[in-house]
Motif scaffolding. Structure first.
Motif, PDB file in Angstrom:
ATOM      1  N   PRO A   1       0.835  -1.203   0.000  1.00 27.32           N
ATOM      2  CA  PRO A   1       0.000   0.000   0.000  1.00 27.32           C
ATOM      3  C   PRO A   1       0.870   1.252   0.000  1.00 27.32           C
ATOM      4  N   LYS A   2       0.410   2.282  -0.689  1.00 30.24           N
ATOM      5  CA  LYS A   2       1.127   3.551  -0.756  1.00 30.24           C
ATOM      6  C   LYS A   2       0.572   4.479   0.311  1.00 30.24           C
ATOM      7  N   VAL A   3       1.457   5.227   0.951  1.00 30.99           N
ATOM      8  CA  VAL A   3       1.056   6.143   2.011  1.00 30.99           C
ATOM      9  C   VAL A   3       1.436   7.559   1.605  1.00 30.99           C
ATOM     10  N   GLY A   4       0.558   8.518   1.826  1.00 30.65           N
ATOM     11  CA  GLY A   4       0.874   9.916   1.581  1.00 30.65           C
ATOM     12  C   GLY A   4       0.468  10.400   0.203  1.00 30.65           C
ATOM     13  N   ALA A   5       0.592  11.695   0.025  1.00 29.53           N
ATOM     14  CA  ALA A   5       0.220  12.334  -1.232  1.00 29.53           C
ATOM     15  C   ALA A   5       1.403  12.372  -2.179  1.00 29.53           C
ATOM     16  N   LYS A   6       1.114  12.355  -3.457  1.00 25.78           N
ATOM     17  CA  LYS A   6       2.163  12.503  -4.454  1.00 25.78           C
ATOM     18  C   LYS A   6       2.663  13.934  -4.385  1.00 25.78           C
ATOM     19  N   LEU A   7       3.954  14.111  -4.202  1.00 23.21           N
ATOM     20  CA  LEU A   7       4.509  15.443  -4.030  1.00 23.21           C
ATOM     21  C   LEU A   7       4.893  16.102  -5.341  1.00 23.21           C
ATOM     22  N   GLY A   8       5.144  15.306  -6.353  1.00 28.85           N
ATOM     23  CA  GLY A   8       5.535  15.904  -7.617  1.00 28.85           C
ATOM     24  C   GLY A   8       5.701  14.846  -8.685  1.00 28.85           C
ATOM     25  N   ILE A   9       5.993  15.306  -9.871  1.00 28.27           N
ATOM     26  CA  ILE A   9       6.210  14.407 -10.984  1.00 28.27           C
ATOM     27  C   ILE A   9       7.309  15.013 -11.847  1.00 28.27           C
ATOM     28  N   ALA A  10       8.130  14.167 -12.423  1.00 33.44           N
ATOM     29  CA  ALA A  10       9.197  14.623 -13.309  1.00 33.44           C
ATOM     30  C   ALA A  10       9.086  13.874 -14.626  1.00 33.44           C
ATOM     31  N   GLU A  11       9.094  14.622 -15.693  1.00 27.03           N
ATOM     32  CA  GLU A  11       9.040  14.030 -17.026  1.00 27.03           C
ATOM     33  C   GLU A  11      10.402  13.458 -17.386  1.00 27.03           C
ATOM     34  N   GLU A  12      10.410  12.499 -18.288  1.00 22.88           N
ATOM     35  CA  GLU A  12      11.662  11.868 -18.723  1.00 22.88           C
ATOM     36  C   GLU A  12      12.642  12.895 -19.261  1.00 22.88           C
ATOM     37  N   THR A  13      12.166  13.898 -19.982  1.00 18.53           N
ATOM     38  CA  THR A  13      13.063  14.920 -20.537  1.00 18.53           C
ATOM     39  C   THR A  13      13.733  15.733 -19.433  1.00 18.53           C
ATOM     40  N   GLU A  14      13.002  15.996 -18.349  1.00 19.48           N
ATOM     41  CA  GLU A  14      13.572  16.729 -17.215  1.00 19.48           C
ATOM     42  C   GLU A  14      14.648  15.894 -16.516  1.00 19.48           C
ATOM     43  N   ILE A  15      14.377  14.619 -16.343  1.00 17.01           N
ATOM     44  CA  ILE A  15      15.346  13.720 -15.701  1.00 17.01           C
ATOM     45  C   ILE A  15      16.599  13.613 -16.549  1.00 17.01           C
ATOM     46  N   THR A  16      16.426  13.450 -17.853  1.00 13.64           N
ATOM     47  CA  THR A  16      17.566  13.360 -18.771  1.00 13.64           C
ATOM     48  C   THR A  16      18.389  14.642 -18.733  1.00 13.64           C
ATOM     49  N   ALA A  17      17.726  15.795 -18.701  1.00 14.78           N
ATOM     50  CA  ALA A  17      18.431  17.075 -18.656  1.00 14.78           C
ATOM     51  C   ALA A  17      19.265  17.203 -17.382  1.00 14.78           C
ATOM     52  N   VAL A  18      18.710  16.790 -16.249  1.00 17.36           N
ATOM     53  CA  VAL A  18      19.449  16.866 -14.983  1.00 17.36           C
ATOM     54  C   VAL A  18      20.658  15.936 -15.018  1.00 17.36           C
ATOM     55  N   ILE A  19      20.484  14.741 -15.555  1.00 13.43           N
ATOM     56  CA  ILE A  19      21.604  13.799 -15.641  1.00 13.43           C
ATOM     57  C   ILE A  19      22.717  14.369 -16.519  1.00 13.43           C
ATOM     58  N   GLU A  20      22.336  14.931 -17.656  1.00  9.52           N
ATOM     59  CA  GLU A  20      23.334  15.515 -18.560  1.00  9.52           C
ATOM     60  C   GLU A  20      24.057  16.693 -17.917  1.00  9.52           C
ATOM     61  N   LEU A  21      23.316  17.567 -17.235  1.00 10.79           N
ATOM     62  CA  LEU A  21      23.946  18.692 -16.554  1.00 10.79           C
ATOM     63  C   LEU A  21      24.836  18.232 -15.408  1.00 10.79           C
ATOM     64  N   ALA A  22      24.400  17.214 -14.674  1.00 14.05           N
ATOM     65  CA  ALA A  22      25.217  16.680 -13.578  1.00 14.05           C
ATOM     66  C   ALA A  22      26.551  16.162 -14.103  1.00 14.05           C
TER      67      ALA A  22
END
Length: 126
Positions: free
Chosen positions: A16-37
């Motif tokens: 079971p999941k507890v709590g509210a979803k705090l946010g969502i990240a699109e694949e393009t955003e994740i890829t951009a962060v990885i590339e910048l990192a």
């Protein structure tokens, strides 16, 4: 009661999941962060800046918070937990800065040349 078979991850089970979803990240955003990192040598920068500020980076936990587009290039904001304290780390095209989370006081800074040197030493050490 949920019973998880031995060897199965509780995250993979239908737990079971507890709590509210705090946010969502699109694949393009994740890829951009990885590339910048990678481009900004963020892992080596966190290590160096924590050491410069007198904190142990060994068990640090780092999480991407946001990417802010500026005229001079993208700034990646990271939340860092180390030595029982919370910090803000900003990685930029020309370096990085470690800030105390509660008042944004700069604790350590490094220009890209210093980050490149630390990255090269870390890579050579394996």
């Amino acid at each position: 009661m949920l019973v998880i078979p031995p060897g199965e991850s509780p995250l993979a089970a239908n737990a079971p999941k507890v709590g509210a979803k705090l946010g969502i990240a699109e694949e393009t955003e994740i890829t951009a962060v990885i590339e910048l990192a990678e481009q900004y040598h963020a892992p080596a920068a966190v290590d160096l800046l924590l050491r410069k500020a007198g904190f142990d980076p060994t068990d640090a936990i780092v999480s991407a918070n946001s990417v802010v587009q500026k005229e001079e290039g993208a700034i990646v904001n990271w939340v860092v937990l180390a030595s029982g304290q919370v910090f803000l780390f900003q990685s930029l095209r020309n370096g990085g800065v470690l800030l105390r989370g509660k008042d944004d006081e700069s604790l350590a800074e490094a220009a890209m040349a210093e980050l490149n040197a630390h990255f090269d030493c870390s890579a050579a050490a394996g």
